[in-house]
Write a protein that holds these residues in place. Structure first.
Motif, PDB file in Angstrom:
ATOM      1  N   SER A 220      21.705 -19.758   5.598  1.00 39.70           N
ATOM      2  CA  SER A 220      22.241 -19.488   6.739  1.00 39.70           C
ATOM      3  C   SER A 220      22.518 -20.362   7.419  1.00 39.70           C
ATOM      4  O   SER A 220      22.476 -21.578   7.577  1.00 39.70           O
ATOM      5  N   HIS A 221      23.297 -19.595   9.251  1.00 39.63           N
ATOM      6  CA  HIS A 221      23.985 -20.034  10.525  1.00 39.63           C
ATOM      7  C   HIS A 221      25.045 -20.935   9.337  1.00 39.63           C
ATOM      8  O   HIS A 221      25.688 -21.822  10.129  1.00 39.63           O
ATOM      9  N   SER A 222      25.742 -20.542   8.341  1.00 36.57           N
ATOM     10  CA  SER A 222      27.365 -21.238   7.830  1.00 36.57           C
ATOM     11  C   SER A 222      27.905 -20.395   8.438  1.00 36.57           C
ATOM     12  O   SER A 222      27.990 -19.081   8.934  1.00 36.57           O
ATOM     13  N   VAL A 223      29.700 -21.459   8.793  1.00 36.46           N
ATOM     14  CA  VAL A 223      30.283 -20.774   9.185  1.00 36.46           C
ATOM     15  C   VAL A 223      32.022 -20.925   8.595  1.00 36.46           C
ATOM     16  O   VAL A 223      31.918 -21.898   7.723  1.00 36.46           O
ATOM     17  N   ALA A 231      39.895 -12.070  -3.509  1.00 37.82           N
ATOM     18  CA  ALA A 231      39.103 -12.112  -4.118  1.00 37.82           C
ATOM     19  C   ALA A 231      38.101 -13.129  -4.432  1.00 37.82           C
ATOM     20  O   ALA A 231      37.533 -13.267  -5.930  1.00 37.82           O
ATOM     21  N   THR A 232      36.717 -13.025  -3.756  1.00 38.29           N
ATOM     22  CA  THR A 232      36.083 -13.304  -3.114  1.00 38.29           C
ATOM     23  C   THR A 232      34.942 -12.457  -3.870  1.00 38.29           C
ATOM     24  O   THR A 232      34.887 -11.304  -3.583  1.00 38.29           O
ATOM     25  N   GLU A 233      34.130 -12.391  -4.556  1.00 32.82           N
ATOM     26  CA  GLU A 233      32.838 -11.627  -4.840  1.00 32.82           C
ATOM     27  C   GLU A 233      31.727 -12.460  -4.655  1.00 32.82           C
ATOM     28  O   GLU A 233      31.108 -13.685  -4.785  1.00 32.82           O
ATOM     29  N   ILE A 234      30.884 -11.590  -3.391  1.00 35.43           N
ATOM     30  CA  ILE A 234      29.948 -11.849  -3.116  1.00 35.43           C
ATOM     31  C   ILE A 234      28.880 -10.374  -3.071  1.00 35.43           C
ATOM     32  O   ILE A 234      29.212  -9.291  -3.170  1.00 35.43           O
ATOM     33  N   MET A 239      22.240 -10.678   4.281  1.00 34.55           N
ATOM     34  CA  MET A 239      23.646 -10.752   5.138  1.00 34.55           C
ATOM     35  C   MET A 239      23.353 -10.384   6.620  1.00 34.55           C
ATOM     36  O   MET A 239      23.929  -9.703   7.417  1.00 34.55           O
ATOM     37  N   ALA A 240      22.106 -10.740   7.017  1.00 40.75           N
ATOM     38  CA  ALA A 240      21.092 -10.407   7.621  1.00 40.75           C
ATOM     39  C   ALA A 240      21.647 -10.722   8.734  1.00 40.75           C
ATOM     40  O   ALA A 240      21.538 -12.428   8.754  1.00 40.75           O
ATOM     41  N   GLY A 241      21.830 -10.256   9.937  1.00 35.96           N
ATOM     42  CA  GLY A 241      22.612 -10.508  11.063  1.00 35.96           C
ATOM     43  C   GLY A 241      23.845 -11.559  10.999  1.00 35.96           C
ATOM     44  O   GLY A 241      24.221 -12.128  12.163  1.00 35.96           O
ATOM     45  N   ALA A 242      25.032 -10.986   9.625  1.00 41.03           N
ATOM     46  CA  ALA A 242      26.301 -12.027  10.053  1.00 41.03           C
ATOM     47  C   ALA A 242      26.732 -11.345  11.082  1.00 41.03           C
ATOM     48  O   ALA A 242      27.422  -9.741  10.958  1.00 41.03           O
ATOM     49  N   TYR A 243      28.045 -12.081  11.185  1.00 44.23           N
ATOM     50  CA  TYR A 243      29.036 -11.654  12.303  1.00 44.23           C
ATOM     51  C   TYR A 243      30.405 -11.848  11.683  1.00 44.23           C
ATOM     52  O   TYR A 243      30.187 -13.065  11.870  1.00 44.23           O
ATOM     53  N   LEU A 244      30.375 -10.731  11.003  1.00 44.17           N
ATOM     54  CA  LEU A 244      31.893 -11.233  10.745  1.00 44.17           C
ATOM     55  C   LEU A 244      32.915 -10.394  11.309  1.00 44.17           C
ATOM     56  O   LEU A 244      32.876  -9.203  12.216  1.00 44.17           O
ATOM     57  N   MET A 266      22.678  -0.770   7.106  1.00 44.80           N
ATOM     58  CA  MET A 266      21.743   0.629   7.415  1.00 44.80           C
ATOM     59  C   MET A 266      21.586  -0.814   9.227  1.00 44.80           C
ATOM     60  O   MET A 266      21.511  -1.160   9.348  1.00 44.80           O
ATOM     61  N   GLY A 267      22.208   0.160  10.474  1.00 40.63           N
ATOM     62  CA  GLY A 267      22.518   0.084  11.431  1.00 40.63           C
ATOM     63  C   GLY A 267      23.665  -0.960  12.275  1.00 40.63           C
ATOM     64  O   GLY A 267      23.182  -1.468  13.241  1.00 40.63           O
ATOM     65  N   SER A 268      24.319  -1.511  10.853  1.00 41.60           N
ATOM     66  CA  SER A 268      25.252  -2.050  11.302  1.00 41.60           C
ATOM     67  C   SER A 268      26.725  -1.706  12.115  1.00 41.60           C
ATOM     68  O   SER A 268      25.919  -0.589  12.745  1.00 41.60           O
ATOM     69  N   SER A 269      27.038  -2.051  12.640  1.00 36.68           N
ATOM     70  CA  SER A 269      28.374  -2.015  13.309  1.00 36.68           C
ATOM     71  C   SER A 269      29.883  -2.034  13.415  1.00 36.68           C
ATOM     72  O   SER A 269      30.041  -3.363  13.199  1.00 36.68           O
TER      73      SER A 269
END
Length: 307
Positions: A220-223, A231-234, A239-244, A266-269
């Protein structure tokens, strides 16, 4: 050089002017060094929001020449003695005046504790290669798109109580050790294992993290910025509250689509994004809207037209 060069921390009021200047920089680089519509990869060069984002650690400086905006420089300070020139761009109309050389000297004086500077620059921009080599940078490596440079600052002999140098810890075990605020540079950690560790506020810079696996890890809080995560697999990640933001899918022939499967969004933008040829298959679209229009309503209209 006639004229005074100053470095002033950028603020939100500068974002639009810097964006306009960066568009000029990108256009100039494209015309000078690139062909067939290709161009340099300058993340967020035309985004006002990206210029604001760069200010998060107060190390984004506008370059003033006789009080006028002539460029920008972004610093990532990654260790007590290590820092990176993330970007240094001079407005085309202010180039060839010795501004860049003065900026490098000013930055080094602002961060006297830094003994190792690193950067990367476009492979095709030979002007940049000559400039950085003239300023004392040495080539560390290169690939098809970029060249990687480093510069070491001469220093007095190390305080031996603070340094562990040239030691072989291969297959060594560390247990119950206090390594808070340690500084690693040029260390081979291939195959290392970390278990039951407090690794909050860790900084990785110019590091090869390919084939790494993070399991049951609080990030959490990582940047993750200016990083190659091809090719990263997540998976199985909250990722609640993640900002991409300002994410690219590679450049040229390396542009590979992103795949998201079984994700709860759900609820993402999704805002100001290029969704060209985006495919949505077998997904719950309840309540989903596009520019305020419910997708379910659009599908109903489409079905009626097809019947």
């Amino acid at each position: 050089m006639k004229g005074k060069v100053q470095l002033v921390r950028a603020n939100e009021d500068d974002a639009e002017a810097i964006t306009k200047m960066m568009v000029s920089v990108e256009n100039n680089e494209r015309k000078r060094w690139y062909e067939d519509g290709d161009g340099p990869y300058i993340p967020g060069f035309d985004s006002v929001d990206m210029q604001k984002y760069h200010q998060w650690n107060e190390a984004y400086f506008k370059i003033l020449f006789d009080g006028e905006l002539s460029g920008v420089i972004l610093i990532s300070h990654t260790g007590r003695e290590h820092a990176r020139l993330d970007r240094l761009f001079i407005d085309p109309s202010w180039q060839d005046k010795g501004i860049g050389s003065t900026v490098i000297t000013l930055i080094e004086s602002m961060y006297p504790q830094v003994k190792l500077w690193t950067l990367d620059t476009f492979q095709k921009s030979t002007r940049n290669h000559h400039f950085y080599e003239k300023m004392g940078y040495k080539l560390a490596g290169e690939d098809e798109y970029e060249r990687y440079y480093f510069k070491t600052i001469e220093e007095e002999s190390h305080n031996q109580d603070e340094y562990t140098c040239d030691k072989n810890f291969n297959h060594h075990n560390f247990r119950h050790c206090n390594m808070q605020n340690v500084d690693f540079y040029s260390v081979n950690l291939q195959g290392a294992h970390y278990t039951n560790m407090n690794m909050s506020h860790v900084v990785y810079q110019n590091s090869n993290l390919s084939h790494n696996r993070y399991t049951n890890t609080n990030m959490s809080h990582s940047v993750f910025g200016d990083s190659n995560m091809n090719a990263t697999e997540i998976c199985h990640v909250s990722m609640a509250g993640a900002y991409l933001h300002d994410i690219k899918l590679g450049t040229g022939k390396d542009k590979i689509p992103l795949v998201m499967e079984r994700c709860e969004l759900m609820g993402s933008s999704i805002l100001d994004s290029n969704l060209q040829n985006l495919s949505i298959v077998n997904c719950n679209l309840e309540g989903m809207t596009i520019d305020g229009i419910h997708v379910s309503e659009l599908l109903e209209v489409y079905k009626k037209q097809q019947s």
